[in-house]
Design a protein around this motif. Structure first.
Motif, PDB file in Angstrom:
ATOM      1  N   LYS A 141       6.132  -0.699   0.292  1.00  0.00           N
ATOM      2  CA  LYS A 141       5.694  -2.042   0.665  1.00  0.00           C
ATOM      3  C   LYS A 141       4.734  -2.649  -0.356  1.00  0.00           C
ATOM      4  O   LYS A 141       4.245  -3.762  -0.160  1.00  0.00           O
ATOM      5  CB  LYS A 141       5.027  -1.997   2.045  1.00  0.00           C
ATOM      6  N   GLN A 142       4.477  -1.925  -1.431  1.00  0.00           N
ATOM      7  CA  GLN A 142       3.546  -2.403  -2.452  1.00  0.00           C
ATOM      8  C   GLN A 142       4.197  -3.480  -3.325  1.00  0.00           C
ATOM      9  O   GLN A 142       5.376  -3.382  -3.672  1.00  0.00           O
ATOM     10  CB  GLN A 142       3.114  -1.229  -3.337  1.00  0.00           C
ATOM     11  N   GLU A 143       3.419  -4.508  -3.693  1.00  0.00           N
ATOM     12  CA  GLU A 143       3.887  -5.532  -4.616  1.00  0.00           C
ATOM     13  C   GLU A 143       3.707  -5.043  -6.051  1.00  0.00           C
ATOM     14  O   GLU A 143       2.960  -4.099  -6.319  1.00  0.00           O
ATOM     15  CB  GLU A 143       3.118  -6.838  -4.393  1.00  0.00           C
ATOM     16  N   ASP A 144       4.372  -5.720  -6.988  1.00  0.00           N
ATOM     17  CA  ASP A 144       4.355  -5.275  -8.389  1.00  0.00           C
ATOM     18  C   ASP A 144       2.947  -5.231  -8.986  1.00  0.00           C
ATOM     19  O   ASP A 144       2.675  -4.435  -9.882  1.00  0.00           O
ATOM     20  CB  ASP A 144       5.249  -6.190  -9.243  1.00  0.00           C
ATOM     21  N   TYR A 148      -0.821  -4.375  -5.267  1.00  0.00           N
ATOM     22  CA  TYR A 148      -1.476  -4.773  -4.024  1.00  0.00           C
ATOM     23  C   TYR A 148      -0.468  -4.855  -2.886  1.00  0.00           C
ATOM     24  O   TYR A 148       0.747  -4.746  -3.090  1.00  0.00           O
ATOM     25  CB  TYR A 148      -2.172  -6.131  -4.198  1.00  0.00           C
ATOM     26  N   TRP A 149      -0.990  -5.045  -1.674  1.00  0.00           N
ATOM     27  CA  TRP A 149      -0.165  -5.222  -0.478  1.00  0.00           C
ATOM     28  C   TRP A 149      -0.485  -6.569   0.139  1.00  0.00           C
ATOM     29  O   TRP A 149      -1.649  -6.979   0.200  1.00  0.00           O
ATOM     30  CB  TRP A 149      -0.453  -4.117   0.538  1.00  0.00           C
ATOM     31  N   PRO A 189      -2.768 -11.035  -2.198  1.00  0.00           N
ATOM     32  CA  PRO A 189      -3.718 -10.346  -3.075  1.00  0.00           C
ATOM     33  C   PRO A 189      -5.171 -10.491  -2.657  1.00  0.00           C
ATOM     34  O   PRO A 189      -5.926  -9.512  -2.663  1.00  0.00           O
ATOM     35  CB  PRO A 189      -3.461 -10.992  -4.445  1.00  0.00           C
ATOM     36  N   THR A 226      -5.124  -3.978   0.514  1.00  0.00           N
ATOM     37  CA  THR A 226      -5.074  -3.033  -0.602  1.00  0.00           C
ATOM     38  C   THR A 226      -6.185  -1.996  -0.569  1.00  0.00           C
ATOM     39  O   THR A 226      -5.948  -0.816  -0.853  1.00  0.00           O
ATOM     40  CB  THR A 226      -5.112  -3.812  -1.929  1.00  0.00           C
ATOM     41  N   ARG A 277       2.193   3.381  -9.910  1.00  0.00           N
ATOM     42  CA  ARG A 277       1.881   2.535  -8.755  1.00  0.00           C
ATOM     43  C   ARG A 277       0.476   2.818  -8.228  1.00  0.00           C
ATOM     44  O   ARG A 277      -0.232   1.891  -7.807  1.00  0.00           O
ATOM     45  CB  ARG A 277       2.925   2.762  -7.658  1.00  0.00           C
ATOM     46  N   THR A 311      -2.876   0.188  -8.326  1.00  0.00           N
ATOM     47  CA  THR A 311      -3.733  -0.135  -7.189  1.00  0.00           C
ATOM     48  C   THR A 311      -5.204   0.104  -7.526  1.00  0.00           C
ATOM     49  O   THR A 311      -6.073  -0.704  -7.184  1.00  0.00           O
ATOM     50  CB  THR A 311      -3.325   0.704  -5.960  1.00  0.00           C
TER      51      THR A 311
END
Length: 333
Positions: free
Chosen positions: A61-64, A67-68, A71, A83, A101, A105
């Motif tokens: 579910k993490q964005e590129d 973060y989740w 932002p 995050t 990944r 983060t």
């Protein structure tokens, strides 16, 4: 010397070694059986943390950008899906710090949450895109320092600066005190009449994660003060009146985010080598909570607010059981 296993109603380690929870299997092999990191089974379990179970579900579910969700909602507006919270959980679960990944983060939080001047972490970014110095939180700073240390950032100067800030600003007051204007700005979001025990415990957690040969005298002094404060409160008791227990602290949970419980405190103290009669009441309560199979239940949880649920409330918990075994093994070694 008393054998720590004599306090168990039954030996749960075979259950903890099941492969359906690679994080618990890894830590059981390492901490309970004391197998080295280069052992084949330990390496295999460590690698599986990134392949099966909770960690890959969170990372899916993490964005590129590392973060989740949104932002900017990395803390307050993202409880407990933002995050900062995912970083704590990933560190707890033993995620691989070599994974891009995970590094993304870590760097996201260092860039967006840390105030570069003080080294402390803020619950929101300022207009310049870094941690707002007016929105610093001591418990967030301690949690981020611990998570980053756990994920390989101990020697990073940004983490060292956060640790220096904790040393400079940690308080241990049991009576109401008058704060300076500067202190009021730091503590206004989390200061009651007395010191917040959660901040003390999270600072203790951060410093206990540092290998002994890398701790400065100032770090050791902070550890000593944090530990003594909690020992003086019998682990789980309030400042005023001192005989009154914090009964929520006797409901064991995992993962613990900003909050704490008696099991976490016992885990930190025994990890640091403390064996003190002031721990005994909490130890007895912990031991009494196991069932006939030597397993402990999950009593407190934020499930339903996480990116993915971790165990089930009221059911046997591998994490609580593992943490209880760590306490017994370290206390009675």
């Amino acid at each position: 010397m008393t054998n720590w296993k004599s306090f168990l109603n039954s030996d749960p380690t075979e259950w903890l070694l099941e492969e359906n929870n690679p994080s618990v299997r890894y830590f059981t092999l390492r901490d309970i059986f004391e197998m080295p990191e280069n052992d084949h089974e330990v390496k295999k379990a460590k690698a599986n943390i990134m392949k099966t179970g909770t960690v890959p579900k969170i990372l899916a579910k993490q964005e590129d950008g590392g973060y989740w969700g949104v932002p900017d909602n990395f803390y307050v507006r993202g409880k407990y899906k933002g995050t900062s919270w995912q970083l704590i959980i990933l560190a707890e679960l033993g995620a691989d710090n070599a994974d891009k990944r995970i590094r993304n983060t870590c760097e996201f939080m260092l860039k967006n949450s840390q105030d570069p001047e003080s080294g402390a972490f803020s619950y929101i970014s300022g207009d310049n895109g870094v941690g707002d110095p007016e929105k610093i939180l001591p418990c967030l700073t301690a949690n981020m320092a611990w998570s980053l240390i756990r994920l390989g950032y101990l020697d990073d100067e940004r983490v060292q600066k956060a640790l220096e800030w904790l040393i400079a600003h940690q308080r241990f007051d049991d009576e109401p005190v008058e704060l300076s204007e500067r202190e009021q700005k730091i503590w206004k979001r989390c200061w009651g009449e007395r010191t917040c025990h959660s901040i003390i415990v999270k600072s203790l957690k951060a410093f206990s994660e540092i290998p002994e040969n890398k701790r400065t005298p100032e770090m050791e002094n902070c550890i000593s003060k944090c530990a003594e404060h909690m020992l003086n409160h019998g682990i789980h008791k309030r400042s005023q009146p001192p005989s009154e227990g914090r009964f929520k602290w006797l409901e064991f949970g995992f993962p613990l985010m900003w909050n704490i419980d008696a099991l976490e405190v016992l885990g930190l103290l025994t990890k640091l080598g403390y064996k003190d009669e002031r721990m005994q009441e909490a130890m007895d309560i912990m031991i009494s909570k196991q069932n006939g199979e030597g397993k402990w239940a999950l009593e407190n949880t934020f499930n339903g607010r996480f990116q993915t649920s971790i165990e089930r409330k009221g059911k046997e918990s591998k994490w609580i059981t593992l943490n209880a075994l760590r306490v017994l093994k370290n206390y009675y070694r």
